[in-house]
Design a protein around this motif. Structure first.
Motif, PDB file in Angstrom:
ATOM      1  N   GLN A   1      70.943  41.362  41.402  1.00  0.00           N
ATOM      2  CA  GLN A   1      72.149  41.829  41.210  1.00  0.00           C
ATOM      3  C   GLN A   1      72.840  41.575  42.685  1.00  0.00           C
ATOM      4  N   LYS A   2      72.345  41.564  43.911  1.00  0.00           N
ATOM      5  CA  LYS A   2      73.122  41.269  45.033  1.00  0.00           C
ATOM      6  C   LYS A   2      73.474  39.869  44.978  1.00  0.00           C
ATOM      7  N   GLU A   3      73.217  38.964  44.012  1.00  0.00           N
ATOM      8  CA  GLU A   3      73.275  37.430  44.170  1.00  0.00           C
ATOM      9  C   GLU A   3      72.463  36.522  44.986  1.00  0.00           C
ATOM     10  N   TRP A   4      71.634  37.266  45.328  1.00  0.00           N
ATOM     11  CA  TRP A   4      70.495  36.514  46.332  1.00  0.00           C
ATOM     12  C   TRP A   4      69.675  35.662  45.294  1.00  0.00           C
ATOM     13  N   VAL A   5      68.788  34.577  45.778  1.00  0.00           N
ATOM     14  CA  VAL A   5      67.676  34.112  45.055  1.00  0.00           C
ATOM     15  C   VAL A   5      66.453  34.644  45.729  1.00  0.00           C
ATOM     16  N   PRO A   6      65.816  35.557  44.935  1.00  0.00           N
ATOM     17  CA  PRO A   6      64.507  36.063  45.279  1.00  0.00           C
ATOM     18  C   PRO A   6      63.517  35.249  45.248  1.00  0.00           C
ATOM     19  N   LEU A   7      62.557  35.528  46.170  1.00  0.00           N
ATOM     20  CA  LEU A   7      61.185  34.515  46.298  1.00  0.00           C
ATOM     21  C   LEU A   7      60.116  35.501  46.082  1.00  0.00           C
ATOM     22  N   PRO A   8      59.838  36.195  44.847  1.00  0.00           N
ATOM     23  CA  PRO A   8      58.639  37.304  44.995  1.00  0.00           C
ATOM     24  C   PRO A   8      57.143  36.383  45.125  1.00  0.00           C
ATOM     25  N   LYS A   9      56.366  36.833  45.899  1.00  0.00           N
ATOM     26  CA  LYS A   9      54.985  36.055  46.093  1.00  0.00           C
ATOM     27  C   LYS A   9      53.879  36.997  45.467  1.00  0.00           C
ATOM     28  N   SER A  10      53.028  36.394  44.749  1.00  0.00           N
ATOM     29  CA  SER A  10      51.780  37.052  44.415  1.00  0.00           C
ATOM     30  C   SER A  10      50.588  36.061  43.934  1.00  0.00           C
ATOM     31  N   ASP A  11      49.463  36.584  44.253  1.00  0.00           N
ATOM     32  CA  ASP A  11      48.472  35.620  43.634  1.00  0.00           C
ATOM     33  C   ASP A  11      47.728  36.417  42.405  1.00  0.00           C
ATOM     34  N   ASN A  12      48.189  37.726  42.022  1.00  0.00           N
ATOM     35  CA  ASN A  12      47.723  38.378  41.002  1.00  0.00           C
ATOM     36  C   ASN A  12      48.494  37.859  39.531  1.00  0.00           C
ATOM     37  N   PRO A  13      47.779  37.456  38.650  1.00  0.00           N
ATOM     38  CA  PRO A  13      48.279  37.028  37.511  1.00  0.00           C
ATOM     39  C   PRO A  13      49.329  38.047  36.806  1.00  0.00           C
ATOM     40  N   SER A  14      49.006  39.178  36.662  1.00  0.00           N
ATOM     41  CA  SER A  14      49.661  40.088  35.878  1.00  0.00           C
ATOM     42  C   SER A  14      50.914  40.548  36.707  1.00  0.00           C
ATOM     43  N   ARG A  15      50.701  40.583  38.085  1.00  0.00           N
ATOM     44  CA  ARG A  15      51.764  40.815  38.857  1.00  0.00           C
ATOM     45  C   ARG A  15      52.948  39.827  38.963  1.00  0.00           C
ATOM     46  N   ILE A  16      52.444  38.383  38.990  1.00  0.00           N
ATOM     47  CA  ILE A  16      53.103  37.343  38.875  1.00  0.00           C
ATOM     48  C   ILE A  16      54.020  37.396  37.557  1.00  0.00           C
ATOM     49  N   ALA A  17      53.516  37.671  36.588  1.00  0.00           N
ATOM     50  CA  ALA A  17      54.268  37.970  35.393  1.00  0.00           C
ATOM     51  C   ALA A  17      55.409  39.040  35.454  1.00  0.00           C
ATOM     52  N   ALA A  18      54.811  40.094  35.949  1.00  0.00           N
ATOM     53  CA  ALA A  18      55.663  41.326  36.041  1.00  0.00           C
ATOM     54  C   ALA A  18      56.991  41.273  36.754  1.00  0.00           C
ATOM     55  N   ASN A  19      56.684  40.439  37.959  1.00  0.00           N
ATOM     56  CA  ASN A  19      57.794  40.300  38.956  1.00  0.00           C
ATOM     57  C   ASN A  19      58.931  39.525  38.387  1.00  0.00           C
ATOM     58  N   ALA A  20      58.663  38.638  37.047  1.00  0.00           N
ATOM     59  CA  ALA A  20      59.547  37.840  36.542  1.00  0.00           C
ATOM     60  C   ALA A  20      60.099  38.715  35.223  1.00  0.00           C
ATOM     61  N   ASN A  21      59.615  40.008  35.089  1.00  0.00           N
ATOM     62  CA  ASN A  21      59.752  40.584  33.925  1.00  0.00           C
ATOM     63  C   ASN A  21      61.197  41.500  34.324  1.00  0.00           C
ATOM     64  N   VAL A  22      62.203  41.090  34.588  1.00  0.00           N
ATOM     65  CA  VAL A  22      63.242  41.778  35.115  1.00  0.00           C
ATOM     66  C   VAL A  22      64.594  41.639  34.338  1.00  0.00           C
ATOM     67  N   TYR A  23      64.622  41.092  33.421  1.00  0.00           N
ATOM     68  CA  TYR A  23      65.803  40.970  32.888  1.00  0.00           C
ATOM     69  C   TYR A  23      66.219  41.688  31.574  1.00  0.00           C
ATOM     70  N   ASP A  24      65.423  43.019  31.416  1.00  0.00           N
ATOM     71  CA  ASP A  24      65.783  43.632  30.224  1.00  0.00           C
ATOM     72  C   ASP A  24      66.214  45.089  30.778  1.00  0.00           C
ATOM     73  N   PHE A  25      66.823  45.207  31.957  1.00  0.00           N
ATOM     74  CA  PHE A  25      67.633  46.315  32.433  1.00  0.00           C
ATOM     75  C   PHE A  25      68.370  46.031  33.420  1.00  0.00           C
ATOM     76  N   ASP A  26      69.334  47.057  33.862  1.00  0.00           N
ATOM     77  CA  ASP A  26      70.516  46.720  34.625  1.00  0.00           C
ATOM     78  C   ASP A  26      70.219  47.989  35.828  1.00  0.00           C
ATOM     79  N   ILE A  27      70.344  47.758  37.024  1.00  0.00           N
ATOM     80  CA  ILE A  27      70.337  48.910  38.055  1.00  0.00           C
ATOM     81  C   ILE A  27      71.916  49.311  38.154  1.00  0.00           C
ATOM     82  N   SER A  28      72.154  50.510  37.756  1.00  0.00           N
ATOM     83  CA  SER A  28      73.368  51.038  37.728  1.00  0.00           C
ATOM     84  C   SER A  28      74.181  50.919  39.152  1.00  0.00           C
TER      85      SER A  28
END
Length: 283
Positions: free
Chosen positions: A231-258
């Motif tokens: 939402q800041k219009e940055w291109v974030p580069l989250p890093k993880s080697d944990n498969p469930s966290r890798i997926a969770a970190n991309a699951n950010v498109y179903d909500f908006d921070i007010s």
């Protein structure tokens, strides 16, 4: 502002026909025996943008994951970086060419090549940039940029750069380190701002403000931080080697921070003191 964000969204790079995916996957210190699997898990989760570097010592593994994934090469955006010059213009050029070979093979290319650090002094920075310009001319990279550059470093480039502004500046960005001077400068010049360490390496996982917002939106603290960066219009580069966290970190498109909650996160800024890796020098 942000309700229409999607994982597939692309941002145009300045003075270029290249577009960069708005979310990337970082492989900093992802061990060689882990990196291929992590990249494949990232592809499964929908990422189409991988960020590596010579310093991370896993460029070959990223290349292997690309080939194993079966995804057409033109559908994945790959970034790498060079830390320091090679000792002569030719040696520096050969150093960047070696990265392209590791990732894409002899006829391959990368999508973005960055100077990893501003630390090699004016002559070193010039030599690095000219090597990247040569790579760009030869089609071995589709775009070029910088990392950890402040205003003074990007201004300095005007004296020798054929390609200016740089397409990207990748810097440390998260609520505690917002680097507003360089971010505003980049915005003004159309330079895409990439956010490394957007999850603050989990150091802030127990921060009461962040935890409170995660509970409010029923998301993880990491998901709040990735969404904030988007939402800041940055291109974030989250890093993880944990498969469930890798997926969770991309699951950010179903909500908006007010707007109000974005302002609360903005209020956490500690300036240079909030950096865990590096705050840039602007003057």
């Amino acid at each position: 502002m942000s309700a229409n964000l999607a994982m597939t969204e692309l941002l145009p790079l300045p003075k270029s026909d290249v577009k960069i995916p708005r979310l990337g996957f970082g492989v900093y210190r992802s061990p060689k025996n882990q990196c291929v699997e992590s990249c494949l898990n990232a592809f499964k989760a929908g990422y189409r943008h991988i960020d590596t570097a010579q310093f991370y010592a896993n460029e070959e593994e990223v290349g292997e994951a690309l080939r194993k994934s079966g995804i057409p090469r033109n559908e994945v955006f790959v970034t790498t970086k060079i830390m320091s010059p090679g000792g002569s213009p030719q040696a520096t050029y050969e150093k960047v060419l070696a990265s392209v070979d590791k990732i894409g093979g002899k006829d391959g290319y990368v999508d973005l090549f960055l100077i990893h650090s501003s630390s090699s002094g004016p002559a070193g920075r010039k030599e690095l940039w000219q090597a990247l310009e040569r790579l760009l001319e030869e089609g071995k990279t589709r775009s070029i940029g910088v990392s950890n550059y402040g205003v003074k470093h990007i201004e300095e480039m005007k004296s020798y750069a054929k390609v200016w502004p740089p397409h990207v500046n990748q810097i440390e960005l998260h609520p505690w380190c917002q680097q507003r001077v360089i971010v505003d400068y980049c915005k003004k010049h159309g330079i895409v701002v990439e956010a490394y360490s957007p999850l603050v390496r989990n150091y802030k996982a127990n921060d009461p403000t962040l935890v409170g917002l995660a509970q409010k939106y029923n998301k993880t603290t990491a998901q709040i931080l990735v969404r904030y960066a988007l939402q800041k219009e940055w291109v974030p580069l989250p890093k993880s080697d944990n498969p469930s966290r890798i997926a969770a970190n991309a699951n950010v498109y179903d909500f908006d921070i007010s707007k109000d909650d974005m302002a609360i996160l903005d209020g956490l800024d500690q300036g240079d003191a909030g950096a865990i890796v590096e705050a840039v020098a602007n003057e």
